[in-house]
Design a protein around this motif. Structure first.
Motif, short mmCIF file in Angstrom:
data_model
loop_
_atom_site.label_atom_id
_atom_site.label_comp_id
_atom_site.label_asym_id
_atom_site.label_seq_id
_atom_site.Cartn_x
_atom_site.Cartn_y
_atom_site.Cartn_z
N VAL A 290 -1.29 7.89 0.25
CA VAL A 290 -0.54 7.09 -0.73
C VAL A 290 -1.48 6.26 -1.59
O VAL A 290 -1.33 6.16 -2.81
CB VAL A 290 0.48 6.18 -0.01
N ARG A 291 -2.49 5.67 -0.95
CA ARG A 291 -3.44 4.83 -1.69
C ARG A 291 -4.20 5.66 -2.72
O ARG A 291 -4.39 5.24 -3.87
CB ARG A 291 -4.41 4.16 -0.71
N THR A 294 -1.97 6.58 -5.67
CA THR A 294 -1.69 5.39 -6.48
C THR A 294 -2.88 5.05 -7.38
O THR A 294 -2.70 4.73 -8.57
CB THR A 294 -1.38 4.20 -5.57
N ALA A 297 -3.07 7.58 -10.26
CA ALA A 297 -2.02 7.35 -11.26
C ALA A 297 -2.34 6.14 -12.12
O ALA A 297 -2.17 6.16 -13.35
CB ALA A 297 -0.68 7.18 -10.56
N PHE A 298 -2.83 5.07 -11.49
CA PHE A 298 -3.15 3.85 -12.24
C PHE A 298 -4.26 4.11 -13.25
O PHE A 298 -4.19 3.65 -14.40
CB PHE A 298 -3.58 2.75 -11.27
N SER A 307 2.41 -1.84 -15.21
CA SER A 307 1.63 -0.89 -14.41
C SER A 307 0.65 -1.61 -13.50
O SER A 307 0.40 -1.18 -12.37
CB SER A 307 0.90 0.10 -15.32
N ILE A 310 2.72 -3.03 -10.55
CA ILE A 310 3.11 -1.96 -9.62
C ILE A 310 1.90 -1.50 -8.81
O ILE A 310 1.97 -1.31 -7.59
CB ILE A 310 3.74 -0.78 -10.38
N PHE A 311 0.76 -1.33 -9.48
CA PHE A 311 -0.46 -0.92 -8.79
C PHE A 311 -0.85 -1.94 -7.72
O PHE A 311 -1.16 -1.58 -6.58
CB PHE A 311 -1.59 -0.77 -9.81
N VAL A 314 1.58 -1.75 -4.64
CA VAL A 314 1.37 -0.61 -3.75
C VAL A 314 0.03 -0.74 -3.02
O VAL A 314 -0.07 -0.47 -1.81
CB VAL A 314 1.43 0.72 -4.53
N MET A 315 -0.99 -1.19 -3.73
CA MET A 315 -2.28 -1.39 -3.06
C MET A 315 -2.16 -2.46 -1.99
O MET A 315 -2.75 -2.33 -0.91
CB MET A 315 -3.34 -1.79 -4.09
N THR A 318 -0.82 -1.21 1.26
CA THR A 318 -1.74 -0.34 2.01
C THR A 318 -3.12 -0.97 2.19
O THR A 318 -4.05 -0.31 2.65
CB THR A 318 -1.93 1.00 1.26
N ALA A 379 -10.22 7.44 -5.99
CA ALA A 379 -8.99 8.20 -5.75
C ALA A 379 -9.24 9.40 -4.84
O ALA A 379 -8.49 9.66 -3.89
CB ALA A 379 -8.39 8.66 -7.08
#
Length: 404
Positions: A290-291, A294, A297-298, A307, A310-311, A314-315, A318, A379
């Motif tokens: 997931v990390r 994410t 995508a960022f 953005s 949201i980043f 999510v970070m 995790t 990533a």
């Protein structure tokens, strides 16, 4: 019930200590630009200092863990807080690259090894029962995230109103004020050993290390932990500067770091809870996956305030959930007799990743004027870590000769 009360005291004490220690470290990205602009220090020098404290943290962690295993957490934490505060004070007053590396690099690294996971969180692991260990560690990590939420905006205000020196000295004073809570970490239960070991026996440290190194799962876990350090060090150090390059205000970078800390509260608790109900290595695999997605995508999508938020969210979910999951797997497979040392060796891989993430970001930016290459590597590293963690087994190593 009495045992539950003792565990709760240890969890609260651990959360408070890690809150200040980790929260202080989370602010370092804010000082990158001011140290370069006001002190005339090269970005590569500052990056080296931050990278070095990550490497020293990893090198010293097995020693700090072993000292806590032998003498208890309190003296190790208090000495570490003094070293940490001294490193911040030296950074506050110098415009020399050598002294910056000594302060923010060497002394801060030693301080971090004594005031965070390998010493503080393993004290929680010893105090808790096997059934509740993962959750207790997750709660400590969640509480420890409060400092990341609070200290980043406070440090930003301090930078703007009082300057670099006052902000860093204030953080050092706060560390010294909180350090005495380490005395409460001594409220611990009996060390446990893996279920394959006869009751009443405890492995020697050398035997425990030998068994761990022979265990494929331990080696895979350690390699995967490298990714966690690489990702967190790069993002924590360079996210504010990266956002300013994307023509976004510095305050948004501080907000993002605070949001990471805020959502890490829920993420650490959730990972601890999940680790008590599912195999920790499987949860780790999904977390890394997931990390990585994410981060990709960022980096690839257009930047906006939404953005970034949201980043960061999510970070944060995790961010440090890897720690209770990793510690919980180690305790389940190898017991808690030498948990601090075994986690310290595993954590060294994490900190090699941190060193490379913090150092490489600065070097490649100086060479290319961009952080793009490191974002791509960050990533991709998430996928690598997921592939390493999914195959891990939790079989207990074969018994060897033990001390009676």
């Amino acid at each position: 019930m009495q045992r539950t009360g003792r565990v709760l005291i240890v969890v609260v004490a651990a959360a408070l200590m890690m809150s200040v220690a980790m929260g202080t470290r989370q602010t370092f990205g804010l000082f990158l630009g001011p140290l370069a602009q006001e002190r005339g220090l090269a970005i590569t020098t500052i990056a080296l200092a931050i990278a070095l404290h990550n490497l020293v943290w990893g090198l010293a962690q097995p020693l700090a863990g072993a000292a806590a295993d032998r003498f208890g957490a309190a003296p190790v934490v208090i000495l570490g807080a003094i070293a940490y505060a001294a490193g911040l004070a030296l950074t506050a007053i110098t415009d020399s690259g050598v002294l910056l590396v000594l302060g923010m690099g060497l002394l801060v690294g030693i301080g971090m090894s004594c005031t965070t996971f390998g010493v503080v969180l393993t004290a929680v692991g010893r105090a808790a029962t096997a059934e509740n260990r993962s959750l207790a560690m997750g709660l400590s990590g969640a509480g420890g995230s409060l400092g990341q939420v609070a200290l980043v905006p406070i440090s930003l205000i301090g930078l703007e109103d009082w300057g670099i020196a006052a902000s860093l000295v204030g953080l050092g004073v706060l560390l010294l004020m909180v350090a005495p809570v380490a005395l409460l970490l001594e409220r611990r239960g009996q060390p446990t050993t893996p279920h394959a070991v006869s009751p009443g026996t405890t492995p020697r440290l050398g035997e425990a290390l030998t068994e761990a190194m022979k265990h494929l799962g331990y080696r895979l876990l350690t390699l995967g932990f490298f990714t966690c350090g690489f990702q967190l060090a790069f993002i924590g150090t360079y996210l504010p500067d990266y956002l300013t390059l994307c023509h976004m205000p510095l305050g948004l970078g501080a907000t993002a770091l605070s949001l990471i800390g805020l959502f890490n509260i829920a993420g650490s608790w959730a990972c601890g809870w999940l680790g008590g109900r599912f195999r920790q290595q499987q949860v780790l695999g999904w977390l890394y996956l997931v990390r990585g997605v994410t981060i990709a995508a960022f980096f690839l999508l257009p930047k906006s305030t939404a953005s970034v938020v949201i980043f960061a969210a999510v970070m944060g979910l995790t961010w440090l959930g890897t720690v209770p999951l990793t510690s919980g797997w180690l305790a389940k497979v190898f017991g808690t007799s030498h948990l601090g040392t075994l986690f310290g060796v595993c954590f060294f891989s994490h900190q090699i990743g941190s060193f490379i993430g913090a150092w490489l970001g600065g070097v490649l930016f100086e060479l290319t004027g961009s952080y793009a290459i490191v974002w791509i590597l960050t990533a991709a590293a998430g996928l690598m870590a997921a592939l390493l963690n999914f195959p891990i087994k939790d079989a207990v190593p074969r018994p060897v000769a033990r001390l009676a």
